[in-house]
Design an enzyme around this catalytic site. Sequence first.
Site, PDB file in Angstrom:
ATOM      1  N   GLY A 283      -1.823   6.610   7.479  1.00 43.73           N
ATOM      2  CA  GLY A 283      -2.982   7.128   7.960  1.00 43.73           C
ATOM      3  C   GLY A 283      -4.301   7.060   6.847  1.00 43.73           C
ATOM      4  O   GLY A 283      -4.364   5.978   6.206  1.00 43.73           O
TER       5      GLY A 283
ATOM      6  N   PRO B 298      -7.526   4.784   2.597  1.00 48.04           N
ATOM      7  CA  PRO B 298      -6.318   4.725   3.331  1.00 48.04           C
ATOM      8  C   PRO B 298      -5.276   5.806   2.733  1.00 48.04           C
ATOM      9  O   PRO B 298      -5.523   6.091   1.451  1.00 48.04           O
ATOM     10  CB  PRO B 298      -5.951   3.164   2.945  1.00 48.04           C
ATOM     11  CG  PRO B 298      -6.755   2.858   1.806  1.00 48.04           C
ATOM     12  CD  PRO B 298      -7.999   3.859   1.798  1.00 48.04           C
ATOM     13  N   LYS B 299      -4.471   6.309   3.657  1.00 48.66           N
ATOM     14  CA  LYS B 299      -3.401   7.220   3.085  1.00 48.66           C
ATOM     15  C   LYS B 299      -2.343   6.124   2.699  1.00 48.66           C
ATOM     16  O   LYS B 299      -1.585   6.134   3.701  1.00 48.66           O
ATOM     17  CB  LYS B 299      -3.347   8.137   3.982  1.00 48.66           C
ATOM     18  CG  LYS B 299      -2.388   9.330   3.612  1.00 48.66           C
ATOM     19  CD  LYS B 299      -2.055  10.381   4.545  1.00 48.66           C
ATOM     20  CE  LYS B 299      -1.048  11.456   4.099  1.00 48.66           C
ATOM     21  NZ  LYS B 299       0.231  10.930   3.719  1.00 48.66           N
ATOM     22  N   ILE B 300      -2.269   6.089   1.469  1.00 49.47           N
ATOM     23  CA  ILE B 300      -0.912   4.978   1.133  1.00 49.47           C
ATOM     24  C   ILE B 300       0.216   5.637   1.063  1.00 49.47           C
ATOM     25  O   ILE B 300       0.223   6.797   0.492  1.00 49.47           O
ATOM     26  CB  ILE B 300      -1.473   4.327  -0.251  1.00 49.47           C
ATOM     27  CG1 ILE B 300      -2.825   3.418  -0.256  1.00 49.47           C
ATOM     28  CG2 ILE B 300      -0.274   3.396  -0.672  1.00 49.47           C
ATOM     29  CD1 ILE B 300      -3.081   2.888  -1.347  1.00 49.47           C
TER      30      ILE B 300
END
Length: 562
Positions: free
Chosen positions: A282, A127-129
Amino acid sequence: MWLRVCTFLIIIVGGISGFSAVAGVCPDWDNTRSKKEIDALRQQLEQWDDVYYTEGKSPVADDVYDQLREQLNQWLGCFQPQSVASVRLPDHGKQLHPVAHTGLKKLSDREQLVQWIAQREDVWIQPKIDGVAVTLVYQHGKLESAVSRGNGLQGEDWTEKVRLIPEIPHLLTNVPSLLVLQGELFLKMTDHRQHIQGGVNARSVVAGEMRRHQPSPVLSQIGLFIWEWPDGPKTMPERLEKLTEMGFAMTADYTHAIGSFADAEKWHHYWYHNPLPFVTDGVVLRQTKEPQGRYWRNTSADWAIAWKYPPFHQVAEVIDVVFSVGRTGKLAVVLKLNLLKLDDKSVSRVNVGSLSRWKQWDVLPGDRVSVSLAGQGIPRLDNVVWRSTERLPIVSPSEHDFHAFSCFRYSTVCQQQFLARLVWLSGEHGLNLTGVRDGMWLRLMQHGLLEDVLSWLSLTEAQLNAVTGMGDKRARDIYKSLQSARQMPLSRWLLALGLPVPRSAISALNHVNWLALQQWTAQQWRQFSGIGERRAEEIMAFLKHPAVVEFIARLDAEGIHR
Protein backbone atom coordinates in the site's frame (compact mmCIF):
# COMPACT_ATOMS: atom_id res chain seq x y z
CA MET A 1 3.43 -11.32 8.96
CA TRP A 2 2.60 -7.88 10.18
CA LEU A 3 1.24 -8.81 13.58
CA ARG A 4 4.57 -10.32 14.45
CA VAL A 5 6.44 -7.17 13.64
CA CYS A 6 3.97 -4.38 14.35
CA THR A 7 1.12 -3.35 16.59
CA PHE A 8 -2.31 -4.78 15.98
CA LEU A 9 -5.30 -2.45 16.01
CA ILE A 10 -8.50 -4.16 17.06
CA ILE A 11 -10.50 -1.32 15.52
CA ILE A 12 -9.93 -1.13 11.78
CA VAL A 13 -10.76 2.48 11.03
CA GLY A 14 -12.40 3.18 7.73
CA GLY A 15 -12.73 -0.44 6.68
CA ILE A 16 -11.03 -1.85 3.64
CA SER A 17 -13.57 -1.11 0.96
CA GLY A 18 -14.23 -4.69 -0.02
CA PHE A 19 -10.57 -5.61 -0.37
CA SER A 20 -10.61 -8.10 2.48
CA ALA A 21 -12.93 -11.04 2.75
CA VAL A 22 -12.87 -10.79 6.55
CA ALA A 23 -16.45 -9.77 7.15
CA GLY A 24 -17.42 -7.16 9.71
CA VAL A 25 -20.70 -8.93 10.51
CA CYS A 26 -20.63 -11.04 13.65
CA PRO A 27 -21.35 -14.76 13.08
CA ASP A 28 -24.59 -16.20 14.42
CA TRP A 29 -22.90 -18.37 17.06
CA ASP A 30 -23.80 -19.17 20.65
CA ASN A 31 -21.19 -18.75 23.38
CA THR A 32 -20.00 -22.35 23.16
CA ARG A 33 -19.49 -22.24 19.41
CA SER A 34 -17.81 -18.83 19.46
CA LYS A 35 -15.35 -19.96 22.15
CA LYS A 36 -14.49 -23.10 20.16
CA GLU A 37 -13.87 -21.14 16.96
CA ILE A 38 -11.85 -18.40 18.67
CA ASP A 39 -9.72 -20.86 20.64
CA ALA A 40 -9.06 -23.03 17.59
CA LEU A 41 -8.05 -20.13 15.36
CA ARG A 42 -5.90 -18.65 18.12
CA GLN A 43 -4.13 -21.99 18.55
CA GLN A 44 -3.52 -22.25 14.81
CA LEU A 45 -2.01 -18.77 14.69
CA GLU A 46 0.15 -19.57 17.71
CA GLN A 47 1.43 -22.72 15.99
CA TRP A 48 2.38 -20.67 12.95
CA ASP A 49 4.04 -18.13 15.25
CA ASP A 50 6.09 -20.93 16.84
CA VAL A 51 7.38 -21.98 13.43
CA TYR A 52 7.98 -18.34 12.51
CA TYR A 53 10.05 -17.63 15.62
CA THR A 54 11.89 -20.93 15.98
CA GLU A 55 12.57 -21.72 12.33
CA GLY A 56 12.42 -18.27 10.77
CA LYS A 57 9.92 -19.21 8.09
CA SER A 58 6.22 -18.77 7.45
CA PRO A 59 3.92 -21.78 6.93
CA VAL A 60 1.40 -19.54 5.14
CA ALA A 61 1.55 -16.48 2.90
CA ASP A 62 2.03 -13.23 4.80
CA ASP A 63 -1.20 -11.69 3.56
CA VAL A 64 -3.15 -14.85 4.46
CA TYR A 65 -1.77 -14.74 8.00
CA ASP A 66 -2.66 -11.06 8.29
CA GLN A 67 -6.26 -11.67 7.25
CA LEU A 68 -6.72 -14.62 9.61
CA ARG A 69 -5.24 -12.59 12.45
CA GLU A 70 -7.68 -9.83 11.55
CA GLN A 71 -10.47 -12.42 11.54
CA LEU A 72 -9.53 -13.54 15.05
CA ASN A 73 -9.67 -10.00 16.36
CA GLN A 74 -12.97 -9.39 14.62
CA TRP A 75 -14.41 -12.44 16.39
CA LEU A 76 -12.95 -11.25 19.69
CA GLY A 77 -14.65 -7.91 19.14
CA CYS A 78 -17.94 -9.73 18.62
CA PHE A 79 -17.85 -12.25 21.45
CA GLN A 80 -15.04 -11.28 23.85
CA PRO A 81 -14.71 -7.50 23.51
CA GLN A 82 -12.61 -7.34 26.67
CA SER A 83 -9.92 -9.44 24.99
CA VAL A 84 -7.32 -8.44 22.45
CA ALA A 85 -5.04 -10.91 20.70
CA SER A 86 -1.65 -9.85 21.95
CA VAL A 87 1.49 -9.82 19.86
CA ARG A 88 3.80 -12.60 20.87
CA LEU A 89 7.44 -11.83 21.55
CA PRO A 90 10.17 -14.46 21.67
CA ASP A 91 11.38 -15.60 25.06
CA HIS A 92 14.81 -14.09 24.54
CA GLY A 93 16.29 -10.73 23.65
CA LYS A 94 13.45 -8.40 24.67
CA GLN A 95 14.69 -4.84 24.46
CA LEU A 96 12.86 -1.56 24.98
CA HIS A 97 12.47 0.94 22.17
CA PRO A 98 13.72 4.44 23.05
CA VAL A 99 10.68 5.73 21.15
CA ALA A 100 7.55 3.62 20.71
CA HIS A 101 6.55 2.35 17.29
CA THR A 102 3.11 3.68 16.43
CA GLY A 103 0.53 1.88 14.33
CA LEU A 104 -1.28 3.05 11.22
CA LYS A 105 -4.99 3.50 10.79
CA LYS A 106 -6.14 1.98 7.53
CA LEU A 107 -8.34 3.99 5.21
CA SER A 108 -9.49 3.10 1.71
CA ASP A 109 -12.84 4.83 1.38
CA ARG A 110 -12.45 7.70 -1.05
CA GLU A 111 -14.42 10.22 1.01
CA GLN A 112 -12.44 9.42 4.15
CA LEU A 113 -9.15 9.81 2.31
CA VAL A 114 -10.25 13.10 0.76
CA GLN A 115 -11.27 14.37 4.19
CA TRP A 116 -8.06 13.22 5.87
CA ILE A 117 -5.90 15.02 3.32
CA ALA A 118 -8.05 18.17 3.31
CA GLN A 119 -7.82 18.51 7.09
CA ARG A 120 -4.02 18.56 7.10
CA GLU A 121 -1.20 20.67 5.77
CA ASP A 122 2.13 19.58 4.37
CA VAL A 123 1.12 16.00 3.51
CA TRP A 124 3.54 13.53 1.92
CA ILE A 125 3.19 10.06 0.47
CA GLN A 126 5.51 7.05 0.62
CA PRO A 127 5.21 3.42 -0.49
CA LYS A 128 4.22 1.12 2.36
CA ILE A 129 7.07 -1.33 2.02
CA ASP A 130 6.27 -4.89 3.08
CA GLY A 131 9.16 -5.88 5.31
CA VAL A 132 9.93 -5.95 9.02
CA ALA A 133 10.12 -2.82 11.14
CA VAL A 134 13.23 -1.93 13.12
CA THR A 135 14.59 0.81 15.38
CA LEU A 136 18.17 1.98 14.83
CA VAL A 137 19.91 3.83 17.66
CA TYR A 138 23.10 5.80 17.01
CA GLN A 139 25.12 7.18 19.95
CA HIS A 140 27.53 9.92 18.91
CA GLY A 141 27.28 8.66 15.35
CA LYS A 142 27.96 5.01 16.19
CA LEU A 143 25.37 2.30 15.62
CA GLU A 144 24.65 1.07 19.14
CA SER A 145 21.54 -1.04 18.75
CA ALA A 146 18.89 -2.35 16.40
CA VAL A 147 15.59 -3.59 17.81
CA SER A 148 12.76 -5.35 16.01
CA ARG A 149 9.35 -3.78 16.30
CA GLY A 150 7.86 -6.50 18.47
CA ASN A 151 4.82 -5.07 20.23
CA GLY A 152 5.85 -1.48 19.61
CA LEU A 153 7.31 -1.00 23.10
CA GLN A 154 9.92 -3.74 23.10
CA GLY A 155 11.34 -6.17 20.60
CA GLU A 156 14.24 -8.47 19.79
CA ASP A 157 17.83 -7.35 19.80
CA TRP A 158 18.91 -7.51 16.16
CA THR A 159 22.06 -5.43 16.54
CA GLU A 160 24.59 -8.03 15.48
CA LYS A 161 22.61 -9.02 12.40
CA VAL A 162 21.95 -5.43 11.35
CA ARG A 163 25.66 -4.65 11.52
CA LEU A 164 26.19 -7.30 8.85
CA ILE A 165 23.79 -5.63 6.38
CA PRO A 166 26.00 -3.73 3.90
CA GLU A 167 23.52 -0.92 3.28
CA ILE A 168 23.30 0.15 6.93
CA PRO A 169 26.15 2.46 8.00
CA HIS A 170 27.96 1.79 11.28
CA LEU A 171 29.22 5.34 11.68
CA LEU A 172 27.57 8.66 10.90
CA THR A 173 28.97 12.19 11.04
CA ASN A 174 27.28 15.50 11.75
CA VAL A 175 24.34 13.88 13.53
CA PRO A 176 22.80 14.44 16.98
CA SER A 177 24.48 12.70 19.90
CA LEU A 178 21.41 10.48 20.18
CA LEU A 179 19.80 9.57 16.88
CA VAL A 180 16.76 7.28 16.75
CA LEU A 181 15.49 6.12 13.36
CA GLN A 182 12.60 3.81 12.56
CA GLY A 183 12.35 2.02 9.25
CA GLU A 184 11.68 -1.12 7.26
CA LEU A 185 14.12 -3.92 6.54
CA PHE A 186 13.07 -5.28 3.16
CA LEU A 187 14.14 -7.84 0.61
CA LYS A 188 15.64 -6.09 -2.40
CA MET A 189 13.82 -6.94 -5.60
CA THR A 190 14.37 -6.30 -9.30
CA ASP A 191 11.45 -4.74 -11.16
CA HIS A 192 8.85 -6.09 -8.77
CA ARG A 193 5.27 -5.39 -9.90
CA GLN A 194 2.93 -5.68 -6.95
CA HIS A 195 -0.31 -6.13 -8.88
CA ILE A 196 1.15 -9.09 -10.79
CA GLN A 197 3.50 -10.78 -8.32
CA GLY A 198 1.99 -10.00 -4.94
CA GLY A 199 4.04 -10.20 -1.77
CA VAL A 200 6.11 -13.31 -2.71
CA ASN A 201 6.57 -13.80 1.08
CA ALA A 202 9.43 -11.30 1.01
CA ARG A 203 8.60 -10.21 4.55
CA SER A 204 9.01 -13.74 5.88
CA VAL A 205 12.35 -14.13 4.11
CA VAL A 206 13.70 -11.06 5.89
CA ALA A 207 12.23 -12.04 9.26
CA GLY A 208 13.62 -15.53 8.89
CA GLU A 209 17.09 -14.24 8.12
CA MET A 210 17.06 -11.90 11.11
CA ARG A 211 16.27 -14.86 13.38
CA ARG A 212 18.84 -17.26 11.97
CA HIS A 213 21.62 -18.25 14.36
CA GLN A 214 24.17 -18.03 11.57
CA PRO A 215 24.06 -15.31 8.89
CA SER A 216 23.48 -16.28 5.28
CA PRO A 217 23.95 -14.54 1.90
CA VAL A 218 20.39 -13.22 2.26
CA LEU A 219 21.76 -10.42 4.47
CA SER A 220 23.36 -8.82 1.42
CA GLN A 221 19.94 -8.73 -0.23
CA ILE A 222 18.32 -6.74 2.58
CA GLY A 223 17.76 -3.01 2.26
CA LEU A 224 16.50 -0.35 4.66
CA PHE A 225 13.87 2.34 4.15
CA ILE A 226 13.70 4.96 6.92
CA TRP A 227 10.17 6.20 7.41
CA GLU A 228 10.34 7.88 10.84
CA TRP A 229 12.81 10.19 12.54
CA PRO A 230 11.42 10.96 15.99
CA ASP A 231 12.35 14.49 17.08
CA GLY A 232 14.03 15.04 13.72
CA PRO A 233 14.07 18.17 11.53
CA LYS A 234 10.82 20.12 11.48
CA THR A 235 10.33 20.15 7.71
CA MET A 236 10.18 17.17 5.39
CA PRO A 237 12.66 18.56 2.81
CA GLU A 238 15.24 19.11 5.55
CA ARG A 239 14.55 15.67 6.97
CA LEU A 240 15.00 14.02 3.58
CA GLU A 241 18.19 15.98 2.88
CA LYS A 242 19.74 14.91 6.18
CA LEU A 243 18.77 11.28 5.66
CA THR A 244 20.37 11.34 2.23
CA GLU A 245 23.58 12.74 3.74
CA MET A 246 23.57 9.88 6.25
CA GLY A 247 23.31 7.31 3.47
CA PHE A 248 19.56 6.68 3.53
CA ALA A 249 18.83 8.21 0.13
CA MET A 250 15.98 5.85 -0.76
CA THR A 251 13.65 7.72 1.59
CA ALA A 252 14.03 10.91 -0.44
CA ASP A 253 13.61 9.01 -3.71
CA TYR A 254 10.24 7.63 -2.64
CA THR A 255 8.73 10.47 -0.59
CA HIS A 256 6.57 12.97 -2.48
CA ALA A 257 4.51 15.97 -1.49
CA ILE A 258 0.79 15.79 -2.27
CA GLY A 259 -1.90 18.44 -2.19
CA SER A 260 -5.01 16.46 -2.98
CA PHE A 261 -6.56 13.03 -3.13
CA ALA A 262 -5.87 12.98 -6.87
CA ASP A 263 -2.14 13.28 -6.14
CA ALA A 264 -2.32 10.42 -3.66
CA GLU A 265 -4.34 8.31 -6.07
CA LYS A 266 -1.75 8.85 -8.78
CA TRP A 267 1.09 7.50 -6.63
CA HIS A 268 -1.08 4.73 -5.20
CA HIS A 269 -1.79 3.51 -8.72
CA TYR A 270 1.74 4.10 -10.04
CA TRP A 271 3.52 2.16 -7.32
CA TYR A 272 1.01 -0.69 -7.57
CA HIS A 273 1.50 -1.22 -11.31
CA ASN A 274 5.08 -0.15 -12.02
CA PRO A 275 8.37 -1.92 -11.22
CA LEU A 276 9.89 -1.20 -7.81
CA PRO A 277 12.97 -2.44 -5.93
CA PHE A 278 10.85 -3.77 -3.07
CA VAL A 279 7.52 -5.39 -2.25
CA THR A 280 4.73 -3.06 -1.13
CA ASP A 281 1.30 -3.54 0.39
CA GLY A 282 0.00 0.00 0.00
CA VAL A 283 1.01 3.60 0.56
CA VAL A 284 1.46 5.73 3.67
CA LEU A 285 0.17 9.30 3.88
CA ARG A 286 1.84 11.42 6.55
CA GLN A 287 1.90 15.03 7.62
CA THR A 288 5.24 16.56 8.51
CA LYS A 289 4.12 17.88 11.89
CA GLU A 290 4.51 15.22 14.58
CA PRO A 291 4.49 15.26 18.40
CA GLN A 292 7.71 14.84 20.33
CA GLY A 293 8.91 11.26 20.50
CA ARG A 294 8.30 10.93 24.24
CA TYR A 295 4.57 11.18 23.57
CA TRP A 296 4.46 8.36 21.02
CA ARG A 297 2.53 5.23 21.97
CA ASN A 298 2.15 1.81 20.40
CA THR A 299 -1.28 2.78 19.10
CA SER A 300 -2.44 4.43 15.89
CA ALA A 301 -0.64 7.63 14.99
CA ASP A 302 -2.70 10.76 14.38
CA TRP A 303 -0.29 12.10 11.78
CA ALA A 304 -0.14 9.15 9.36
CA ILE A 305 -2.48 6.59 7.80
CA ALA A 306 -2.13 3.60 5.48
CA TRP A 307 -4.01 3.14 2.22
CA LYS A 308 -3.43 -0.51 1.46
CA TYR A 309 -3.51 -2.47 -1.75
CA PRO A 310 -5.83 -5.44 -2.07
CA PRO A 311 -4.10 -8.58 -0.76
CA PHE A 312 -2.72 -10.76 -3.53
CA HIS A 313 -4.26 -13.73 -1.74
CA GLN A 314 -7.75 -13.10 -0.45
CA VAL A 315 -9.19 -15.15 2.39
CA ALA A 316 -12.87 -15.91 1.86
CA GLU A 317 -15.50 -17.89 3.74
CA VAL A 318 -17.04 -20.82 1.88
CA ILE A 319 -20.82 -20.39 1.79
CA ASP A 320 -21.74 -23.49 -0.20
CA VAL A 321 -20.31 -26.30 -2.31
CA VAL A 322 -22.03 -26.64 -5.69
CA PHE A 323 -21.80 -29.77 -7.85
CA SER A 324 -22.50 -29.73 -11.57
CA VAL A 325 -22.62 -32.46 -14.19
CA GLY A 326 -21.52 -31.76 -17.74
CA ARG A 327 -22.67 -33.27 -21.01
CA THR A 328 -20.22 -36.16 -20.89
CA GLY A 329 -20.98 -36.95 -17.24
CA LYS A 330 -17.96 -35.18 -15.84
CA LEU A 331 -18.59 -33.88 -12.33
CA ALA A 332 -17.28 -30.42 -11.45
CA VAL A 333 -17.22 -28.67 -8.09
CA VAL A 334 -17.48 -24.94 -7.43
CA LEU A 335 -17.22 -23.12 -4.10
CA LYS A 336 -19.64 -20.28 -3.42
CA LEU A 337 -17.86 -17.58 -1.42
CA ASN A 338 -18.63 -14.47 0.51
CA LEU A 339 -18.29 -11.71 -2.07
CA LEU A 340 -14.72 -10.47 -2.27
CA LYS A 341 -12.64 -8.16 -4.44
CA LEU A 342 -9.62 -9.41 -6.37
CA ASP A 343 -7.93 -6.51 -8.11
CA ASP A 344 -10.90 -4.91 -9.91
CA LYS A 345 -12.99 -8.08 -10.04
CA SER A 346 -15.87 -9.04 -7.75
CA VAL A 347 -15.59 -12.75 -7.01
CA SER A 348 -18.22 -14.97 -5.40
CA ARG A 349 -17.29 -18.37 -6.87
CA VAL A 350 -14.11 -20.33 -7.46
CA ASN A 351 -13.66 -23.56 -9.37
CA VAL A 352 -12.30 -26.56 -7.48
CA GLY A 353 -12.19 -29.02 -10.36
CA SER A 354 -13.19 -32.66 -10.20
CA LEU A 355 -15.02 -34.44 -7.41
CA SER A 356 -11.85 -36.27 -6.41
CA ARG A 357 -10.01 -32.96 -6.28
CA TRP A 358 -12.68 -31.56 -3.96
CA LYS A 359 -12.29 -34.56 -1.68
CA GLN A 360 -8.54 -33.95 -1.59
CA TRP A 361 -9.08 -30.30 -0.68
CA ASP A 362 -11.46 -31.34 2.14
CA VAL A 363 -13.34 -28.04 2.06
CA LEU A 364 -16.85 -27.46 3.42
CA PRO A 365 -19.13 -24.49 4.16
CA GLY A 366 -17.75 -22.39 7.01
CA ASP A 367 -14.13 -23.05 6.06
CA ARG A 368 -11.80 -20.28 4.86
CA VAL A 369 -9.93 -20.53 1.59
CA SER A 370 -7.22 -18.48 -0.04
CA VAL A 371 -8.07 -17.22 -3.53
CA SER A 372 -5.99 -15.29 -6.07
CA LEU A 373 -6.19 -14.40 -9.74
CA ALA A 374 -4.61 -16.76 -12.25
CA GLY A 375 -3.94 -16.00 -15.90
CA GLN A 376 -6.54 -13.91 -17.72
CA GLY A 377 -8.00 -12.82 -14.40
CA ILE A 378 -9.61 -16.17 -13.53
CA PRO A 379 -10.09 -16.78 -9.78
CA ARG A 380 -7.91 -19.62 -8.51
CA LEU A 381 -8.23 -21.68 -5.34
CA ASP A 382 -4.82 -21.59 -3.65
CA ASN A 383 -5.39 -23.35 -0.36
CA VAL A 384 -7.75 -24.16 2.47
CA VAL A 385 -6.32 -21.96 5.21
CA TRP A 386 -8.79 -22.59 8.02
CA ARG A 387 -11.35 -25.28 8.76
CA SER A 388 -14.28 -24.54 11.03
CA THR A 389 -14.58 -26.50 14.27
CA GLU A 390 -18.12 -27.58 13.40
CA ARG A 391 -18.28 -28.94 9.87
CA LEU A 392 -21.46 -30.45 8.49
CA PRO A 393 -20.72 -33.15 5.89
CA ILE A 394 -22.11 -32.82 2.38
CA VAL A 395 -23.49 -35.72 0.39
CA SER A 396 -21.91 -35.44 -3.03
CA PRO A 397 -23.12 -37.04 -6.27
CA SER A 398 -21.67 -40.42 -7.13
CA GLU A 399 -19.20 -40.44 -9.98
CA HIS A 400 -20.55 -43.88 -10.93
CA ASP A 401 -23.99 -42.43 -11.71
CA PHE A 402 -22.74 -40.19 -14.51
CA HIS A 403 -20.75 -41.10 -17.58
CA ALA A 404 -20.70 -40.68 -21.35
CA PHE A 405 -23.93 -42.67 -21.81
CA SER A 406 -25.95 -41.54 -18.79
CA CYS A 407 -28.88 -39.14 -18.83
CA PHE A 408 -30.05 -39.35 -22.44
CA ARG A 409 -33.46 -39.42 -20.74
CA TYR A 410 -34.85 -36.92 -18.28
CA SER A 411 -35.07 -37.57 -14.55
CA THR A 412 -34.65 -35.39 -11.48
CA VAL A 413 -31.20 -36.82 -10.84
CA CYS A 414 -30.27 -36.36 -14.49
CA GLN A 415 -31.47 -32.79 -14.90
CA GLN A 416 -28.04 -31.14 -15.19
CA GLN A 417 -26.48 -33.60 -17.61
CA PHE A 418 -29.69 -33.88 -19.63
CA LEU A 419 -29.84 -30.10 -20.01
CA ALA A 420 -26.16 -30.00 -20.96
CA ARG A 421 -26.81 -32.58 -23.69
CA LEU A 422 -29.65 -30.49 -25.12
CA VAL A 423 -27.60 -27.28 -25.02
CA TRP A 424 -24.82 -29.02 -26.96
CA LEU A 425 -27.35 -30.50 -29.39
CA SER A 426 -28.84 -27.11 -30.29
CA GLY A 427 -25.53 -25.24 -30.19
CA GLU A 428 -22.95 -24.51 -32.86
CA HIS A 429 -21.26 -27.88 -32.41
CA GLY A 430 -24.55 -29.66 -33.01
CA LEU A 431 -27.65 -28.65 -34.98
CA ASN A 432 -27.23 -24.88 -34.48
CA LEU A 433 -30.92 -24.24 -33.82
CA THR A 434 -31.74 -20.53 -33.83
CA GLY A 435 -33.17 -19.23 -30.56
CA VAL A 436 -32.99 -22.55 -28.76
CA ARG A 437 -30.59 -22.25 -25.86
CA ASP A 438 -30.43 -23.38 -22.25
CA GLY A 439 -33.26 -21.15 -21.05
CA MET A 440 -35.68 -22.53 -23.65
CA TRP A 441 -34.72 -26.13 -22.97
CA LEU A 442 -35.18 -25.57 -19.25
CA ARG A 443 -38.70 -24.21 -19.79
CA LEU A 444 -39.64 -27.21 -21.91
CA MET A 445 -38.22 -29.54 -19.27
CA GLN A 446 -40.15 -27.81 -16.50
CA HIS A 447 -43.38 -28.25 -18.48
CA GLY A 448 -42.77 -31.99 -18.81
CA LEU A 449 -42.41 -31.89 -22.61
CA LEU A 450 -39.07 -33.66 -22.86
CA GLU A 451 -38.70 -37.34 -22.02
CA ASP A 452 -35.43 -37.78 -23.85
CA VAL A 453 -33.04 -35.84 -26.08
CA LEU A 454 -35.21 -36.41 -29.19
CA SER A 455 -38.68 -35.78 -27.72
CA TRP A 456 -38.73 -32.22 -29.00
CA LEU A 457 -38.91 -33.44 -32.62
CA SER A 458 -42.53 -34.44 -32.09
CA LEU A 459 -43.64 -31.25 -30.32
CA THR A 460 -46.43 -29.33 -32.01
CA GLU A 461 -46.75 -25.59 -32.28
CA ALA A 462 -49.81 -25.82 -30.00
CA GLN A 463 -47.77 -27.55 -27.30
CA LEU A 464 -45.12 -24.86 -27.48
CA ASN A 465 -47.75 -22.14 -27.37
CA ALA A 466 -49.08 -23.63 -24.13
CA VAL A 467 -45.76 -23.07 -22.38
CA THR A 468 -46.11 -20.24 -19.87
CA GLY A 469 -44.89 -16.93 -21.27
CA MET A 470 -44.18 -18.31 -24.75
CA GLY A 471 -46.65 -16.34 -26.89
CA ASP A 472 -47.84 -17.10 -30.43
CA LYS A 473 -44.91 -15.60 -32.34
CA ARG A 474 -42.26 -17.07 -30.06
CA ALA A 475 -43.89 -20.50 -30.23
CA ARG A 476 -44.04 -20.27 -34.02
CA ASP A 477 -40.36 -19.28 -34.28
CA ILE A 478 -39.22 -22.03 -31.92
CA TYR A 479 -41.30 -24.64 -33.72
CA LYS A 480 -39.81 -23.57 -37.05
CA SER A 481 -36.29 -23.73 -35.60
CA LEU A 482 -36.83 -27.19 -34.11
CA GLN A 483 -38.27 -28.58 -37.32
CA SER A 484 -35.37 -27.18 -39.34
CA ALA A 485 -33.25 -29.90 -37.74
CA ARG A 486 -34.95 -32.42 -40.02
CA GLN A 487 -32.93 -30.99 -42.89
CA MET A 488 -29.64 -31.70 -41.17
CA PRO A 489 -27.52 -34.65 -42.38
CA LEU A 490 -27.06 -37.67 -40.16
CA SER A 491 -23.43 -36.69 -39.54
CA ARG A 492 -24.57 -33.49 -37.79
CA TRP A 493 -27.07 -35.46 -35.74
CA LEU A 494 -24.36 -37.85 -34.59
CA LEU A 495 -22.20 -34.94 -33.49
CA ALA A 496 -25.21 -33.33 -31.80
CA LEU A 497 -25.90 -36.52 -29.86
CA GLY A 498 -22.31 -36.56 -28.66
CA LEU A 499 -20.24 -38.68 -31.04
CA PRO A 500 -16.70 -37.98 -29.73
CA VAL A 501 -15.09 -37.21 -33.09
CA PRO A 502 -12.68 -34.24 -32.88
CA ARG A 503 -13.11 -31.27 -35.22
CA SER A 504 -9.97 -32.29 -37.08
CA ALA A 505 -11.62 -35.58 -38.10
CA ILE A 506 -15.16 -34.48 -38.93
CA SER A 507 -14.47 -35.23 -42.57
CA ALA A 508 -14.55 -38.93 -41.59
CA LEU A 509 -18.36 -38.67 -41.41
CA ASN A 510 -18.81 -37.33 -44.92
CA HIS A 511 -20.69 -39.59 -47.34
CA VAL A 512 -20.66 -42.57 -44.96
CA ASN A 513 -23.93 -44.20 -43.91
CA TRP A 514 -24.89 -45.37 -40.45
CA LEU A 515 -24.30 -49.08 -40.98
CA ALA A 516 -20.87 -48.47 -42.45
CA LEU A 517 -19.84 -46.30 -39.50
CA GLN A 518 -20.88 -49.00 -37.06
CA GLN A 519 -18.65 -51.51 -38.79
CA TRP A 520 -15.50 -49.39 -38.86
CA THR A 521 -12.55 -50.78 -36.92
CA ALA A 522 -10.30 -48.91 -34.53
CA GLN A 523 -7.58 -48.93 -37.17
CA GLN A 524 -9.87 -47.21 -39.66
CA TRP A 525 -10.78 -44.49 -37.15
CA ARG A 526 -7.16 -43.93 -36.17
CA GLN A 527 -6.20 -42.91 -39.67
CA PHE A 528 -7.93 -39.56 -39.06
CA SER A 529 -6.23 -36.59 -37.42
CA GLY A 530 -6.69 -36.34 -33.67
CA ILE A 531 -7.95 -39.89 -33.18
CA GLY A 532 -5.73 -42.20 -31.17
CA GLU A 533 -6.35 -45.64 -29.76
CA ARG A 534 -8.42 -44.46 -26.80
CA ARG A 535 -10.54 -42.05 -28.83
CA ALA A 536 -11.19 -44.73 -31.45
CA GLU A 537 -12.49 -47.07 -28.74
CA GLU A 538 -14.75 -44.31 -27.40
CA ILE A 539 -16.18 -43.63 -30.87
CA MET A 540 -16.88 -47.31 -31.49
CA ALA A 541 -18.52 -47.68 -28.07
CA PHE A 542 -20.75 -44.69 -28.79
CA LEU A 543 -21.89 -45.98 -32.18
CA LYS A 544 -22.82 -49.36 -30.70
CA HIS A 545 -24.45 -48.18 -27.49
CA PRO A 546 -28.12 -49.30 -27.27
CA ALA A 547 -29.42 -45.80 -26.51
CA VAL A 548 -27.63 -44.34 -29.54
CA VAL A 549 -28.78 -47.20 -31.78
CA GLU A 550 -32.35 -46.56 -30.66
CA PHE A 551 -32.07 -42.82 -31.37
CA ILE A 552 -30.69 -43.43 -34.85
CA ALA A 553 -33.59 -45.82 -35.55
CA ARG A 554 -36.05 -43.13 -34.46
CA LEU A 555 -34.34 -40.58 -36.68
CA ASP A 556 -34.54 -43.02 -39.56
CA ALA A 557 -38.27 -43.40 -38.93
CA GLU A 558 -38.53 -39.60 -39.10
CA GLY A 559 -36.84 -39.66 -42.49
CA ILE A 560 -33.44 -38.51 -41.22
CA HIS A 561 -30.94 -41.04 -42.53
CA ARG A 562 -28.76 -39.25 -45.06
